[in-house]
Each structure stands twice: as C-alpha cells, then as structure tokens.
Write an enzyme that holds these catalytic residues in place. Sequence first.
Site, PDB file in Angstrom:
ATOM      1  N   LYS A 112       0.818  -1.210   0.000  1.00 36.24           N
ATOM      2  CA  LYS A 112       0.000   0.000   0.000  1.00 36.24           C
ATOM      3  C   LYS A 112       0.856   1.267   0.000  1.00 36.24           C
ATOM      4  O   LYS A 112       0.384   2.328  -0.378  1.00 36.24           O
ATOM      5  CB  LYS A 112      -0.970  -0.021   1.169  1.00 36.24           C
ATOM      6  CG  LYS A 112      -1.966  -1.175   1.013  1.00 36.24           C
ATOM      7  CD  LYS A 112      -3.161  -1.077   1.897  1.00 36.24           C
ATOM      8  CE  LYS A 112      -4.215  -2.110   1.547  1.00 36.24           C
ATOM      9  NZ  LYS A 112      -3.853  -3.472   2.010  1.00 36.24           N
TER      10      LYS A 112
HETATM   11  C1  LIG Z   1      -4.543  -4.583   1.565  1.00 33.42           C
HETATM   12  C2  LIG Z   1      -3.805  -5.846   1.517  1.00 33.42           C
HETATM   13  C3  LIG Z   1      -4.202  -6.906   0.693  1.00 33.42           C
HETATM   14  C4  LIG Z   1      -5.445  -6.830  -0.155  1.00 33.42           C
HETATM   15  O1  LIG Z   1      -5.354  -5.862  -1.154  1.00 33.42           O
HETATM   16  P1  LIG Z   1      -6.672  -5.312  -1.854  1.00 33.42           P
HETATM   17  O2  LIG Z   1      -6.241  -4.221  -2.767  1.00 33.42           O
HETATM   18  O3  LIG Z   1      -7.554  -4.832  -0.753  1.00 33.42           O
HETATM   19  O4  LIG Z   1      -7.281  -6.459  -2.581  1.00 33.42           O
HETATM   20  C5  LIG Z   1      -3.410  -8.032   0.657  1.00 33.42           C
HETATM   21  N1  LIG Z   1      -2.300  -8.143   1.423  1.00 33.42           N
HETATM   22  C6  LIG Z   1      -1.894  -7.155   2.233  1.00 33.42           C
HETATM   23  C7  LIG Z   1      -0.674  -7.352   3.044  1.00 33.42           C
HETATM   24  C8  LIG Z   1      -2.622  -5.972   2.314  1.00 33.42           C
HETATM   25  O5  LIG Z   1      -2.213  -4.994   3.107  1.00 33.42           O
END
Ligand SMILES: *Cc1c(COP(=O)(O)O)cnc(C)c1O
Length: 461
Positions: A112
């Site tokens: 993210k």
């Molecule tokens: C947010 C997240 C996901 C899922 O991603 P999305 O975009 O919500 O599908 C998977 N793994 C980790 C470690 C995350 O932080």
Amino acid sequence: MNYISTRGSAPILGFGEAMMTGLARDGGLYVPQTMPVMEHWEIAALAGLPYEEVAFRVMRPFLGGFFTDDEFRGLIDKAYGGFHHAARAPMVQLGSNHFLLELFHGPTLAFKDFAMSLIGQMMQAALAKTGERITIVGATSGDTGSAAIEAFRGLANVDVFILFPHGRVSDVQRRQMTTPSEANVHALAIEGDFDDAQARVKDMFNDFAFRDGVRLAGVNSINWARVLAQVVYYFYAGVALGAPHRQVSFTVPTGNFGDIYAGSIAQWLGLTIDRLVIATNQNDILDRALRTGEYRTNGVKPSVSPSMDIQVSSNFERALFDAYLHDGPAIAELMGEMKSGGFRIRQDVLERLRAQFESGSCSEEETLATIARLHKTTGELLCPHSAVGVKVAEEHLGDEPMITLATAHPAKFPDAVERATGIRPGLPLHMADLFQREERMTRVPNDLAALQELIRERIAR
Ligand SMILES: *Cc1c(COP(=O)(O)O)cnc(C)c1O
C-alpha cells in the site's frame, strides 16, 4: 481525461477532483471515461527503465495535464525516495516459472506504500496550489492505515483519521498507526470488524452536510489515484519477464480488490497479461462469486492474513461496471441489493468476469503450510497474505511466467510466520525501535454520530 461514476449519476470530474473526492456522490467509484492505450513499442521501451520512469510513463496519460511533466516527475521521485530497496519492487524466483514480486520495501512494509506515498505527494501539491484544508478519513484492515498515516503525517493542510477494527490488526500494524506523534494524526480503534469501519466511512461520505462541512477526502483503496499508482508495478514486472513480446500472468492476494483491479487496468492499457488470478483466504466471497455467480456475504472470519478479512470488496464494483458494459443504473441496483446481503451476477456478465479473472482460496492450515514449505525450498520468508497468493498461484501455473504479488514484509505478521517456521522475522533497521515508541489512540463506538462529533471537535482545535 474525465472520470465517471460506476453508478452513473455523479458529476463527471477531472483527475484532480476525482483524487480529492474519493467516493462519488452517488455512492459509486470513479473510473476513466475512456481508456488510453499504450502501443506495443511504448510498452517494450519500458524494459530496463528505473521504477520512477516507468511510473511516469504509465500514469501520465491519466492525469489530463493536472500536473506538469516536471511537477509529476518530482512528486514520483519524492514518493519513492523513501523506499528501502533501489529496485523499489524487486523480483525473486520461486520455481522454474514462478516469480515473487516483493512489494514490501516501502516505509510501512506493505504494497500500500506504493499508492499511498504517491497520493500523499499529489494531494499535498494540489492543496498547496489552492491553500485549502482537508480531512482525510479512512478505514483499514491494518495496512492502508499505516501507509496513510506515514504518507500524511505532519502535512500542513491535512488531518488524517484512520478507523481500524479494535484488536483485529497485528501489533506491528497498530504501532505503525499509533506511534506517530504529529498532531494531525488520529488513530481510532472502532468496536467492530473491518466491514463495520468501512461502512461508517461510507456513511460519512454519504452525509453531504458533514462531507462538505469538514471537507472530507478519502484515500481508501477506492480512490482512483491509488488504483492508478498500482498499475505501474504490473508493467515494471511484466516487461522484466519479457512482455509485451510474450504473455505473463499474475496472482494477487485479494481483499478489497484494489490491487488486482489495477492489473486489469494494465491489461486494458495493452500489457500482455494472460491470466489474472484472485487469491483469497477463508473469506472467499470473490472466489465463490466467480464459481457460483452468487455474490453473498456470510460474515468475516478472522484469519492469519487479516488484511484480507473482508467480505464487502469495494473495488469489485469497478470490475462489475466493466463487465456490465458500463451500465451505471444496473450497478446502482445491484449495490442496493447488497443491503440485503448480496446479489446474483447476470450470466453474460459472469462469463465476461470469468474470461478476465481466475480464482482460488487458501485455508488457514494451507497458509501456514505454504509459509513453512517455501522457507524450506527457497529460503524466502513469506507473510501470510503472500503465502495465500503463492499457494493459489501454484494451482494456476501454466506455460507463461506467473508473477505472485508479495503484499507485505514477513516482519509485519511475525506471529504467523513464527508459528509456521519457528523463525521470528525481525523488523528492518529503519523501524527497529517500533516497540519502544509511545502509543496514542482513541477507542470509538461503531456509531456514525459519535464519530462525526469526534472528528468535528478534533479539527476545530
Ligand atoms: C490490503 C492488503 C491486501 C489486499 O489488497 P486489496 O487491494 O484490498 O485487494 C493483501 N495483502 C496485504 C498485506 C494488504 O495490506
């Protein structure tokens, strides 16, 4: 470049407004009105370029001139300058035809950071032009919140409020949110699960008086600018393995569908992606929906991969909008049916979705077994989310290279990794003192009015 809502009745916006707005006023999500296309030669020319240059070339057509080229390059450089790997998104090989794209070298150790660091820079630059002040409110299953707080801490024109489910995020995730000492950071622990937190944030956006009064802005994964930033690493990894001269496939650990939806944008832009595989944990609504055509929630079961403990997958609405051939009213009707727990996907739509996405799910035991096995066979320590991806990817290997997205650093989920391998992964140097820092958070009820009052009070100070 204009952006339209998936529900068809919100104002059409430019890139900057779509970024600042987040959720559309009709409850929908912004998507580009028309999709740019990258020519074969333009994609081929990305091979070997630094991450930042790939980012510039892939995202630029979506900005509609909102930033000048020089400005935009500067923002990208700042966004990724704080990453702790020169490649930004390095790849390691797990098997003869299976690769792992490590997206966890950013400041908070999860993918993210790629989107959040950039949106932080872009919002700051946009606000600096107008002198406006905004209130960012977001819900998090753990990683969005820490990335958002990291990206916005200390910015002059922004207050950032992050709602996370009390007791359901890892200690590292919580501490990343509760230890920044800047006055504009507000970590709120809500009584409830992630879906509750996300629902309250949506309620705030749908309360227009509140929304306009506090100048609400959203940075959750529904924000178009975040999706866009995630498109970049599909290109970066794809061309490294031979695209566009050959096909590549991706498997993506999925919760809110933002990350994998970025993959489908890459595909539309012209990247030669053969298959996009959705990997879910035991909260498998997306896998069930693709298999049965029934999109129906049955409650969140806490898992060892908590950032994917989601049943209402917000960005799936964008994929539905595409598969319903941009029929906004039809999407608005489906989302209305969500209030009673779910809906049935029309057969022709389901077939279009199946042509674009494959899926699989991974149980708790399989997740831990995969972490243990991969450590033995490759030396790679996987976080539980990445392990879900690897396990599902292994069931979908084909002739083309398979790239699994590693979404978080193992040290962000040390309990699960230790349970699986006996090894407790250490935090990287840049956050080695995380457990010595002082925590600061506010417990809040799952109640819209109480939350709104708290936010009004805090920003009035
Ligand atoms: C947010 C997240 C996901 C899922 O991603 P999305 O975009 O919500 O599908 C998977 N793994 C980790 C470690 C995350 O932080």
